[in-house]
Design a protein around this motif. Structure first.
Motif, PDB file in Angstrom:
ATOM      1  N   THR A 124       0.842  -1.200   0.000  1.00 36.77           N
ATOM      2  CA  THR A 124       0.000   0.000   0.000  1.00 36.77           C
ATOM      3  C   THR A 124       0.874   1.245   0.000  1.00 36.77           C
ATOM      4  OG1 THR A 124      -0.127   0.264   2.390  1.00 36.77           O
ATOM      5  CG2 THR A 124      -1.702  -1.264   1.388  1.00 36.77           C
ATOM      6  N   SER A 125       0.264   2.394  -0.020  1.00 36.01           N
ATOM      7  CA  SER A 125       1.013   3.656   0.010  1.00 36.01           C
ATOM      8  C   SER A 125       1.481   3.996   1.419  1.00 36.01           C
ATOM      9  CB  SER A 125       0.140   4.787  -0.531  1.00 36.01           C
ATOM     10  OG  SER A 125      -1.005   4.947   0.290  1.00 36.01           O
ATOM     11  N   ASN A 126       1.113   3.164   2.414  1.00 34.86           N
ATOM     12  CA  ASN A 126       1.489   3.410   3.800  1.00 34.86           C
ATOM     13  C   ASN A 126       2.743   2.651   4.223  1.00 34.86           C
ATOM     14  OD1 ASN A 126      -0.764   5.044   4.162  1.00 34.86           O
ATOM     15  ND2 ASN A 126      -2.038   3.302   4.686  1.00 34.86           N
ATOM     16  N   ASP A 182       4.114  -1.691   7.045  1.00 34.57           N
ATOM     17  CA  ASP A 182       2.862  -1.236   6.452  1.00 34.57           C
ATOM     18  C   ASP A 182       1.968  -0.754   7.593  1.00 34.57           C
ATOM     19  OD1 ASP A 182       0.666  -0.748   4.885  1.00 34.57           O
ATOM     20  OD2 ASP A 182       0.263  -2.852   4.420  1.00 34.57           O
ATOM     21  N   THR A 183       1.773   0.560   7.695  1.00 33.35           N
ATOM     22  CA  THR A 183       0.986   1.138   8.778  1.00 33.35           C
ATOM     23  C   THR A 183      -0.503   0.890   8.528  1.00 33.35           C
ATOM     24  OG1 THR A 183       2.651   2.808   9.206  1.00 33.35           O
ATOM     25  CG2 THR A 183       0.441   3.265  10.032  1.00 33.35           C
ATOM     26  N   THR A 184      -1.125   0.220   9.521  1.00 32.15           N
ATOM     27  CA  THR A 184      -2.553  -0.102   9.400  1.00 32.15           C
ATOM     28  C   THR A 184      -3.433   0.799  10.252  1.00 32.15           C
ATOM     29  OG1 THR A 184      -2.309  -1.792  11.112  1.00 32.15           O
ATOM     30  CG2 THR A 184      -2.096  -2.506   8.829  1.00 32.15           C
ATOM     31  N   ARG A 243       0.799   4.091  16.725  1.00 31.34           N
ATOM     32  CA  ARG A 243       0.933   3.658  15.333  1.00 31.34           C
ATOM     33  C   ARG A 243       1.013   2.135  15.357  1.00 31.34           C
ATOM     34  NH1 ARG A 243       3.801   5.637  10.516  1.00 31.34           N
ATOM     35  NH2 ARG A 243       4.133   7.514  11.729  1.00 31.34           N
ATOM     36  N   SER A 298       1.670  -1.088  12.907  1.00 27.37           N
ATOM     37  CA  SER A 298       2.173  -1.476  11.587  1.00 27.37           C
ATOM     38  C   SER A 298       2.389  -2.971  11.559  1.00 27.37           C
ATOM     39  CB  SER A 298       3.498  -0.760  11.292  1.00 27.37           C
ATOM     40  OG  SER A 298       3.348   0.635  11.332  1.00 27.37           O
TER      41      SER A 298
END
Length: 99
Positions: free
Chosen positions: A1-3, A40-42, A49, A51
């Motif tokens: 993803t973009s994160n 990947d930060t969810t 945070r 991830s």
């Protein structure tokens, strides 16, 4: 993803002894190789945070804090760790005294 972000970590350190006045402990050793991970930060808010490691899905949870002791790692990181040779000498001397 973009994160997704990439994080690199220095070698893990083990520091024994009192951390006072920015001294970084009496014994400061590197105990492994440096590492890197993609996270990947969810979930993200002002306090936390969450991830997951992009390759294995291992969860990482980071929390913001204002506790003064949270910055004690800096004194350990700023102090040069003992070389493997010096650490071996320390263990040899300790073994002699403990025998």
């Amino acid at each position: 993803t973009s994160n997704v972000v990439s994080a690199t970590f220095d070698s893990p350190r083990v520091a024994l002894g009192r951390i006072a006045r920015g001294k970084g402990g009496l014994l400061n050793l590197k105990v492994g190789p440096p590492s890197a991970v993609q996270l990947d930060t969810t979930y993200l808010d002002d306090r936390i945070r969450i991830s997951r490691g992009a390759s294995r899905g291992v969860p990482f949870v980071f929390a913001a804090t204002r506790v003064p002791e949270a910055g004690l790692w800096r004194s350990i990181h700023e102090r040069s760790p003992l070389s493997a040779r010096a650490a071996g000498r320390c263990l040899l001397v300790a073994g002699i005294f403990l025998a």
